[in-house]
Design a protein around this motif. Structure first.
Motif, PDB file in Angstrom:
ATOM      1  N   GLN A   8      35.585  24.776 -14.029  1.00 55.86           N
ATOM      2  CA  GLN A   8      34.895  26.038 -13.896  1.00 55.86           C
ATOM      3  C   GLN A   8      33.575  25.994 -14.670  1.00 55.86           C
ATOM      4  OE1 GLN A   8      36.077  28.456 -11.932  1.00 55.86           O
ATOM      5  NE2 GLN A   8      37.874  27.176 -11.463  1.00 55.86           N
ATOM      6  N   GLY A   9      32.546  26.535 -14.109  1.00 46.49           N
ATOM      7  CA  GLY A   9      31.257  26.608 -14.807  1.00 46.49           C
ATOM      8  C   GLY A   9      30.530  25.284 -14.807  1.00 46.49           C
ATOM      9  N   ARG A  10      30.045  24.875 -15.942  1.00 44.21           N
ATOM     10  CA  ARG A  10      29.232  23.675 -16.052  1.00 44.21           C
ATOM     11  C   ARG A  10      30.095  22.425 -15.864  1.00 44.21           C
ATOM     12  NH1 ARG A  10      24.326  24.750 -18.504  1.00 44.21           N
ATOM     13  NH2 ARG A  10      24.139  22.652 -19.323  1.00 44.21           N
ATOM     14  N   VAL A  11      29.479  21.403 -15.283  1.00 37.37           N
ATOM     15  CA  VAL A  11      30.149  20.108 -15.097  1.00 37.37           C
ATOM     16  C   VAL A  11      29.372  19.056 -15.886  1.00 37.37           C
ATOM     17  CG1 VAL A  11      31.138  20.677 -12.849  1.00 37.37           C
ATOM     18  CG2 VAL A  11      28.807  19.707 -12.984  1.00 37.37           C
ATOM     19  N   SER A  12      29.989  17.900 -16.080  1.00 36.73           N
ATOM     20  CA  SER A  12      29.343  16.848 -16.895  1.00 36.73           C
ATOM     21  C   SER A  12      29.467  15.487 -16.200  1.00 36.73           C
ATOM     22  CB  SER A  12      29.995  16.776 -18.274  1.00 36.73           C
ATOM     23  OG  SER A  12      31.355  16.418 -18.147  1.00 36.73           O
ATOM     24  N   CYS A  13      28.618  14.547 -16.673  1.00 36.70           N
ATOM     25  CA  CYS A  13      28.635  13.150 -16.172  1.00 36.70           C
ATOM     26  C   CYS A  13      29.784  12.430 -16.852  1.00 36.70           C
ATOM     27  CB  CYS A  13      27.315  12.461 -16.465  1.00 36.70           C
ATOM     28  SG  CYS A  13      27.346  10.673 -16.142  1.00 36.70           S
ATOM     29  N   PRO A  14      30.646  11.731 -16.076  1.00 37.62           N
ATOM     30  CA  PRO A  14      31.764  11.011 -16.684  1.00 37.62           C
ATOM     31  C   PRO A  14      31.323   9.915 -17.636  1.00 37.62           C
ATOM     32  CG  PRO A  14      32.098  11.268 -14.324  1.00 37.62           C
ATOM     33  CD  PRO A  14      30.702  11.679 -14.606  1.00 37.62           C
ATOM     34  N   GLN A  15      30.090   9.437 -17.504  1.00 33.88           N
ATOM     35  CA  GLN A  15      29.640   8.325 -18.346  1.00 33.88           C
ATOM     36  C   GLN A  15      28.909   8.800 -19.590  1.00 33.88           C
ATOM     37  OE1 GLN A  15      28.092   5.636 -14.950  1.00 33.88           O
ATOM     38  NE2 GLN A  15      28.510   4.216 -16.619  1.00 33.88           N
ATOM     39  N   CYS A  16      27.857   9.591 -19.403  1.00 36.09           N
ATOM     40  CA  CYS A  16      27.040   9.997 -20.559  1.00 36.09           C
ATOM     41  C   CYS A  16      27.380  11.401 -21.092  1.00 36.09           C
ATOM     42  CB  CYS A  16      25.566   9.920 -20.215  1.00 36.09           C
ATOM     43  SG  CYS A  16      25.063  11.126 -18.952  1.00 36.09           S
ATOM     44  N   ARG A  17      28.287  12.106 -20.371  1.00 38.53           N
ATOM     45  CA  ARG A  17      28.743  13.439 -20.772  1.00 38.53           C
ATOM     46  C   ARG A  17      27.644  14.501 -20.713  1.00 38.53           C
ATOM     47  NH1 ARG A  17      33.870  12.651 -19.795  1.00 38.53           N
ATOM     48  NH2 ARG A  17      34.734  10.878 -20.975  1.00 38.53           N
ATOM     49  N   LYS A  18      26.570  14.187 -20.083  1.00 40.40           N
ATOM     50  CA  LYS A  18      25.521  15.183 -19.955  1.00 40.40           C
ATOM     51  C   LYS A  18      26.007  16.282 -19.015  1.00 40.40           C
ATOM     52  CE  LYS A  18      20.690  15.822 -18.673  1.00 40.40           C
ATOM     53  NZ  LYS A  18      19.451  15.165 -18.215  1.00 40.40           N
ATOM     54  N   GLU A  19      25.748  17.546 -19.414  1.00 42.36           N
ATOM     55  CA  GLU A  19      26.243  18.677 -18.637  1.00 42.36           C
ATOM     56  C   GLU A  19      25.180  19.160 -17.663  1.00 42.36           C
ATOM     57  OE1 GLU A  19      27.577  21.633 -21.366  1.00 42.36           O
ATOM     58  OE2 GLU A  19      29.434  20.544 -21.845  1.00 42.36           O
ATOM     59  N   PHE A  20      25.679  19.699 -16.556  1.00 36.38           N
ATOM     60  CA  PHE A  20      24.801  20.224 -15.514  1.00 36.38           C
ATOM     61  C   PHE A  20      25.274  21.622 -15.153  1.00 36.38           C
ATOM     62  CE2 PHE A  20      25.568  15.672 -14.796  1.00 36.38           C
ATOM     63  CZ  PHE A  20      24.325  15.158 -15.160  1.00 36.38           C
ATOM     64  N   SER A  21      24.326  22.479 -14.898  1.00 35.39           N
ATOM     65  CA  SER A  21      24.679  23.863 -14.597  1.00 35.39           C
ATOM     66  C   SER A  21      25.157  24.023 -13.162  1.00 35.39           C
ATOM     67  CB  SER A  21      23.462  24.767 -14.849  1.00 35.39           C
ATOM     68  OG  SER A  21      22.372  24.328 -14.053  1.00 35.39           O
ATOM     69  N   MET A  69      23.896   9.762  -6.704  1.00 37.00           N
ATOM     70  CA  MET A  69      23.261   9.663  -8.019  1.00 37.00           C
ATOM     71  C   MET A  69      23.125  11.066  -8.610  1.00 37.00           C
ATOM     72  SD  MET A  69      19.620   7.920  -9.042  1.00 37.00           S
ATOM     73  CE  MET A  69      18.675   9.136  -8.112  1.00 37.00           C
ATOM     74  N   LEU A  70      23.568  11.189  -9.881  1.00 40.32           N
ATOM     75  CA  LEU A  70      23.412  12.442 -10.608  1.00 40.32           C
ATOM     76  C   LEU A  70      22.010  12.509 -11.192  1.00 40.32           C
ATOM     77  CD1 LEU A  70      26.861  12.610 -12.444  1.00 40.32           C
ATOM     78  CD2 LEU A  70      26.270  13.292 -10.106  1.00 40.32           C
ATOM     79  N   SER A  71      21.619  13.654 -11.686  1.00 39.53           N
ATOM     80  CA  SER A  71      20.276  13.799 -12.252  1.00 39.53           C
ATOM     81  C   SER A  71      20.088  12.972 -13.505  1.00 39.53           C
ATOM     82  CB  SER A  71      19.999  15.283 -12.557  1.00 39.53           C
ATOM     83  OG  SER A  71      20.965  15.798 -13.465  1.00 39.53           O
ATOM     84  N   CYS A  72      21.206  12.505 -14.125  1.00 42.60           N
ATOM     85  CA  CYS A  72      21.101  11.607 -15.294  1.00 42.60           C
ATOM     86  C   CYS A  72      20.958  10.156 -14.884  1.00 42.60           C
ATOM     87  CB  CYS A  72      22.319  11.807 -16.186  1.00 42.60           C
ATOM     88  SG  CYS A  72      23.871  11.335 -15.371  1.00 42.60           S
ATOM     89  N   MET A  73      20.857   9.910 -13.561  1.00 40.26           N
ATOM     90  CA  MET A  73      20.629   8.581 -12.981  1.00 40.26           C
ATOM     91  C   MET A  73      21.885   7.725 -12.900  1.00 40.26           C
ATOM     92  SD  MET A  73      17.495   8.970 -12.277  1.00 40.26           S
ATOM     93  CE  MET A  73      16.967   7.359 -11.744  1.00 40.26           C
ATOM     94  N   HIS A  74      23.042   8.237 -13.246  1.00 38.65           N
ATOM     95  CA  HIS A  74      24.276   7.478 -13.109  1.00 38.65           C
ATOM     96  C   HIS A  74      24.822   7.634 -11.698  1.00 38.65           C
ATOM     97  CE1 HIS A  74      24.510   7.669 -17.688  1.00 38.65           C
ATOM     98  NE2 HIS A  74      24.435   6.369 -17.357  1.00 38.65           N
ATOM     99  N   HIS A  75      25.468   6.581 -11.201  1.00 38.01           N
ATOM    100  CA  HIS A  75      25.977   6.564  -9.839  1.00 38.01           C
ATOM    101  C   HIS A  75      27.496   6.596  -9.844  1.00 38.01           C
ATOM    102  CE1 HIS A  75      21.877   5.061  -9.292  1.00 38.01           C
ATOM    103  NE2 HIS A  75      21.997   5.407  -7.983  1.00 38.01           N
TER     104      HIS A  75
END
Length: 437
Positions: free
Chosen positions: A55-68, A35-41
């Motif tokens: 490279q650098g920040r990554v994102s959730c494949p579903q909601c596109r929220k970025e994580f450092s 589970m990501l911090s955006c609660m998606h699995h």
């Protein structure tokens, strides 16, 4: 009032659950769900590949929220749910569940058939009780008709008692019938539930059996003791009532006399032929072919082949005796066991307080009081020989499969073997009759 929302069909709920447990990357059930911090699995391998090369920040494949940073945590609860769904969708699990469903239905069908048969048997028993009760009522009425108005009150009391006992027997079966019918209805409800589950899940994955309603445990069907019910009312009712209304009794007890020609040489008979004594010596008699030679027995002079007959015998304090009826054709020259197979229907006393019916083997009787007078009732049409404590007319024993041929009242004063003056076996006459010499 608005109707409550209906529950979603089982198939929709299963599809929704599977969809919730499907990875959005590989479109298959989660493998090592994280589970990501955006609660998606996602599957751990899937999200790792998805972020590979980024490279650098990554994102959730579903909601596109970025994580450092690349952080996720394993969700063990989802992992367990995935494994359960994966297991319940396996072919072997489904086949086993279908087998259980089939066996459960078959079991309920068998139980329903058992209860249906039990209901039929209970209804047959009720019909038997009703028919038997009706026959007994007719017999009671016939017995009391001879006493007319004098015995009207006695007749009414006994009929009421019979009806109460009949009702008691019917209620036993009715209670069992009601329990069986209720159990049958519950079984049919469970059959409906499982049949509905079976029909609903023909093309749908079945994850668990439906919950049946608890079934009642039905006691064993009550046994009908018609013999116990009938003995009281197939008894010599006029003679039972005779203790209260003696002078109105017609006909009275049979005025028996002993047949001296049948007496064993160790038996002495009184002049009026109503008393038989054991004696120490042997009385010389001519051999007439009728006499008992091996056993200390004697018969009455009167024999019966039809009708109903009752007589009483005073046995007093004698410690041992036998009495009853014997077939005309019995072997009188040999020592033979007293039993119906040998032509004897008897009651016996041994050792002062041991009462037995002359069956093969002996039937030991529990007697509450020690009768000094015994009543014998012979019903030739019903083939019944019954013995009573003549003081209170309580039944001691009844042979339900009595003689078909002519019989004679039978007696054995036995040899007591003590020094006291032997007490006779005495035939009682009511009212006293004058007998010729």
């Amino acid at each position: 009032m608005a109707a409550a929302p209906s529950a979603p069909p089982a198939s929709s709920a299963k599809e929704s659950l599977r969809e919730d447990l499907t990875c959005a990357i590989c479109c298959d059930l989660f493998r090592e769900p994280v589970m990501l911090s955006c609660m998606h699995h996602f599957c751990k391998p899937c999200i790792s590949r998805y972020w590979r090369g980024t490279q650098g920040r990554v994102s959730c494949p579903q909601c596109r929220k970025e994580f450092s940073c690349r952080q996720f945590q394993t969700n063990y609860l989802v992992a367990a749910m995935v494994e359960k769904v994966r297991a319940t969708t396996a072919d072997t699990y489904i086949q086993n569940l279908e087998k259980q469903l089939k066996e459960t239905l078959e079991n309920y069908h068998l139980k329903r058939e058992y209860y249906k048969n039990s209901i039929v048997r209970d209804k047959d028993k009720m019909d038997t009780i009703k028919r038997f009760g009706a026959d007994l009522q007719a017999r009671v009425t016939s017995e009391f008709r001879a006493l007319h108005q004098i015995l009207d009150q006695e007749e009414t009391c006994m009929l009421e008692q019979l009806k109460r006992e009949q009702v008691d027997e019917l209620e036993k079966v009715e209670r069992h019938l009601e329990a069986v019918e209720l159990a049958k209805r519950e079984i049919e409800e469970n059959i409906r539930i499982f049949q509905q589950a079976s029909t609903t899940n023909e093309n749908i994955i079945l994850t668990e059996l439906p919950q049946p309603r608890p079934c009642l445990q039905v006691d064993i069907a009550p046994e009908i003791d018609l013999t116990a019910l009938g003995n009281k009312y197939m008894a010599p009712l006029q003679y039972i009532t005779w203790r209260k209304m003696f002078k109105s009794l017609k006909p009275g007890p049979s005025p028996l006399t002993f047949d001296v020609d049948t007496a064993h040489p160790s038996i002495r008979v009184s002049r009026d032929k109503t008393m038989a004594f054991e004696c120490d010596g042997m009385i010389l008699h001519l051999d007439n072919g009728k006499r008992f030679l091996q056993c200390v027995n004697i018969l009455a002079a009167q024999g019966f082949q039809s009708g109903r007959h009752y007589w009483e015998v005073e046995v007093g304090p004698k410690p041992k005796w036998d009495l009853g009826v014997a077939s005309e054709a019995i072997d009188r020259r040999s020592r033979i066991k007293l039993s119906p197979e040998n032509g004897y229907w008897t009651l016996r006393l041994r050792n002062t307080n041991e009462y037995s019916a002359g069956t093969q083997p002996w039937t030991r009787l529990q007697v509450s009081s020690f009768p000094k007078k015994i009543g014998v009732f012979l019903d030739c049409e019903e083939r019944r020989v019954s013995f009573y404590n003549a003081d209170d007319m309580s039944l001691l024993y009844s042979f339900a499969n009595g003689p078909r041929v002519k019989v004679f009242p039978f007696f054995s004063p036995c040899i007591s073997g003590n020094s006291q003056e032997p007490h006779p076996v005495k035939l009682l006459h009511y009212p006293p009759v004058t007998l010729s010499d």
